[in-house]
Design an enzyme around this catalytic site. Structure first.
Site, PDB file in Angstrom:
ATOM      1  CD  GLU A  75      -3.945  -5.965   2.433  1.00  0.00           C
ATOM      2  OE1 GLU A  75      -4.766  -5.204   3.009  1.00  0.00           O
ATOM      3  OE2 GLU A  75      -2.719  -5.825   2.533  1.00  0.00           O
ATOM      4  CD  GLU A  89      -3.132  -0.847   2.136  1.00  0.00           C
ATOM      5  OE1 GLU A  89      -2.898  -0.150   3.138  1.00  0.00           O
ATOM      6  OE2 GLU A  89      -4.223  -1.405   1.934  1.00  0.00           O
TER       7      GLU A  89
HETATM    8  P1  P53 Z   1      -7.098  -2.889   9.408  1.00  0.00           P
HETATM    9  C1  P53 Z   1      -6.662   1.642   5.528  1.00  0.00           C
HETATM   10  C2  P53 Z   1      -7.435   1.500   4.393  1.00  0.00           C
HETATM   11  C3  P53 Z   1      -7.279   0.404   3.589  1.00  0.00           C
HETATM   12  C4  P53 Z   1      -6.338  -0.549   3.903  1.00  0.00           C
HETATM   13  O1  P53 Z   1      -6.811  -2.804   7.843  1.00  0.00           O
HETATM   14  C5  P53 Z   1      -5.545  -0.407   5.011  1.00  0.00           C
HETATM   15  C6  P53 Z   1      -5.705   0.673   5.839  1.00  0.00           C
HETATM   16  C7  P53 Z   1      -4.909   0.836   7.063  1.00  0.00           C
HETATM   17  O2  P53 Z   1      -5.686   0.629   8.198  1.00  0.00           O
HETATM   18  O3  P53 Z   1      -4.542  -1.270   5.338  1.00  0.00           O
HETATM   19  C8  P53 Z   1      -4.476  -2.559   4.800  1.00  0.00           C
HETATM   20  O4  P53 Z   1      -6.152  -3.867   9.956  1.00  0.00           O
HETATM   21  C9  P53 Z   1      -3.121  -3.123   5.180  1.00  0.00           C
HETATM   22  C10 P53 Z   1      -3.184  -4.217   6.203  1.00  0.00           C
HETATM   23  C11 P53 Z   1      -4.345  -3.993   7.115  1.00  0.00           C
HETATM   24  C12 P53 Z   1      -5.602  -4.123   6.276  1.00  0.00           C
HETATM   25  O5  P53 Z   1      -5.605  -3.213   5.205  1.00  0.00           O
HETATM   26  O6  P53 Z   1      -6.870  -1.503   9.872  1.00  0.00           O
HETATM   27  O7  P53 Z   1      -2.392  -3.533   4.062  1.00  0.00           O
HETATM   28  O8  P53 Z   1      -1.946  -4.295   6.860  1.00  0.00           O
HETATM   29  O9  P53 Z   1      -4.396  -4.852   8.196  1.00  0.00           O
HETATM   30  C13 P53 Z   1      -6.873  -3.948   7.067  1.00  0.00           C
HETATM   31  O10 P53 Z   1      -8.502  -3.339   9.531  1.00  0.00           O
END
Ligand code: P53
Length: 485
Positions: free
Chosen positions: A382, A178
């Site tokens: 993801e 990201e």
């Molecule tokens: P968490 C924000 C928006 C989209 C993806 O996030 C993001 C974030 C950061 O919070 O991060 C990605 O754990 C990232 C992962 C993360 C996952 O999304 O805040 O690549 O490390 O865990 C989900 O719910």
């Protein structure tokens, strides 16, 4: 009719990141990473960054789910789930504990040999991110992260060491997780950016993030050039967070505002894919008087080290408007990409408990937009639904909400592939097993098909159990997709 035309080798998988699962924060010579100084927060309270590791603080990543020691058991479950691919990252600070050493830590390298061997033995292809929000703390603290050009060389050296070592075990690589999510860091300065910087009060956040981001892009390009020298068969990708931002109304300024907000985030993949700094950025830097430092040799590296594919995360969409007559506006914040533009809630969408707006069509939309923009293979590395799960008296977890989210998103992905002709290599939903949330540091913001018995305070047996979504995803993989309506 059931639609089974997805390619036979489509990579159904699951994704995690080292710092969110491994724990073992001091094992086998590992150094501190920037994730090791992050306290726990909640959906209302942000995590804090402490100055080193302090006595009376709780750091959820220090133990995480202890995957470091329990991986054989976890991989057995992932095999049962039917995964063909498993995306994780290498913890940079296991290989170079401080980041600036010349020689790597052999114990750290040996660990990933065992982990990748175990995956391969189970017919699960490792998909590896080189840097997933876990840079050695020393590089952040003493060098200011990617502000400093020397960090480019440290990263490239690290990348060369691990790519050489694992080239016959890992084919798909991504450089920075990201990389573009720091683009929005201009309104939220309490967190580490992707490039391991904390913006200082006397700095212009936009300027410093552009500089550090560009340095990371240069580091990525140089690592890709090295990787091709090492082994031309490797597939080198970038990793983007794509959050489509829609115009909040049909007022033409809203369309323009949406384009400009998206442009700030596309900046990173524009360089990763096209190998040059886009004219809109050069104009902006000039107009704002930003001094962004780059050399001719670095520009040439950018040109040469472009990516083979684009990995990306997709969770939600947003909306932006310049029209000030809506009552549904929630905590709209200003963006400085377009005059009077504010990010607002989309009244047509529902949100999860963390305010992330659920939008499966947004996935088809962004797949199309990105494919039309770059014409490169895409990889959804993801996607997922963070939720508080309820363990029933009999120990079961009925996570239908997770199934509906994923089902809807897979359906839209299939439409993008089968009707729109977008090339997608695979789909690895996030947090396939419950892990520590990056954003909030909570253990109870769960994404997994596999539950881990641990709460936000760190209590629990760490026991693994299957949620009802487990057998659902197993079936999806077996039949190579969801049944279309
Ligand atoms: P968490 C924000 C928006 C989209 C993806 O996030 C993001 C974030 C950061 O919070 O991060 C990605 O754990 C990232 C992962 C993360 C996952 O999304 O805040 O690549 O490390 O865990 C989900 O719910």
């Amino acid at each position: 009719m059931f639609n089974n035309q997805l390619p036979k080798d489509f990579l159904w998988g699951g994704a995690v990141a080292a710092h969110q699962i491994e724990g073992a924060w001091q094992s086998d010579g590992k150094g501190l990473s920037i994730a090791d100084v992050l306290t726990a927060g909640s959906n209302k309270k942000p995590r804090r960054i402490t100055d080193g590791v302090l006595e009376n603080e709780y750091y959820p990543n220090h133990e995480a789910i202890d995957f470091y020691n329990r991986y054989p058991e976890d991989i057995a479950l992932l095999k049962e789930l039917g995964l063909k691919a498993f995306r994780t990252s290498i913890a940079w600070s296991r290989i170079f504990p401080n980041g600036d050493e010349k020689e790597p830590n052999e114990a750290g390298l040996a660990y990933y040999d065992q982990l990748f061997d175990c995956l391969i033995k189970n017919n699960i292809e490792p998909i590896i991110t080189l840097s997933h929000f876990e840079m050695p703390y020393h590089l952040a603290k003493e060098y200011g992260g990617f502000r400093d050009k020397r960090v480019i060389d440290f990263f490239v050296n690290y990348a060369e060491v691990v790519i050489k070592r694992y080239q016959h075990k890992v084919k798909y690589w991504m450089t920075f997780n990201e990389i573009n999510n720091q683009a929005d860091g201009t309104h939220e300065l309490h967190a580490w950016t992707n490039s391991g910087i904390l913006v200082q009060p006397d700095e212009n956040p936009e300027e410093v993030i552009y500089q550090a981001g560009l340095n990371e892009l240069i580091a990525s390009a140089k690592a890709i050039i090295k990787a091709r020298e090492i082994n031309p068969d490797l597939k080198m990708g970038c990793m983007m967070a794509y959050v489509p931002v829609y115009p909040g109304s049909s007022e033409p300024n809203d369309q323009m505002a949406a384009l400009k907000v998206m442009e700030r985030r596309f900046f990173y993949s524009d360089i990763h894919v096209r190998g040059e700094i886009p004219s809109y950025a050069i104009k902006k830097w000039h107009k704002k008087g930003y001094k962004i430092d780059y050399s001719q040799a670095e520009l040439e590296a950018l040109k040469e080290g472009t990516v083979d594919y684009i990995g990306f995360s997709y969770y939600m969409s947003n909306a932006v408007t310049t029209v000030d007559d809506r009552s549904n506006r929630l905590d709209g914040y200003s963006v400085n990409d377009y005059p009077n533009a504010k990010i607002v809630n989309n009244p047509y969408l529902k949100s999860n408990d963390w305010g992330w707006q659920i939008d499966s069509i947004g996935l088809r939309y962004i797949l199309n937009v990105v494919y039309q923009r770059y014409n490169k293979p895409l990889f959804i590395v993801e996607n997922g639904f963070g939720a508080y799960d309820q363990v029933e008296a009999d120990g079961s977890i009925q996570d239908d909400y997770r199934v509906s989210y994923l089902q809807a998103h897979i359906e839209q992905m299939q439409l993008a592939i089968l009707e729109d002709g977008v090339e997608v290599l695979g789909y690895t939903p996030w947090g396939v097993i419950d892990i520590v949330s990056f954003g909030s540091g909570e253990m109870e913001k769960r994404y997994g098909f596999i539950h881990v018995d641990k709460d936000n305070q760190g209590n629990g047996t760490l026991r693994r159990s299957k949620k009802s979504s487990f057998s659902w995803y197993q079936q999806i993989i077996k039949q190579n997709g969801v049944e279309a309506e």
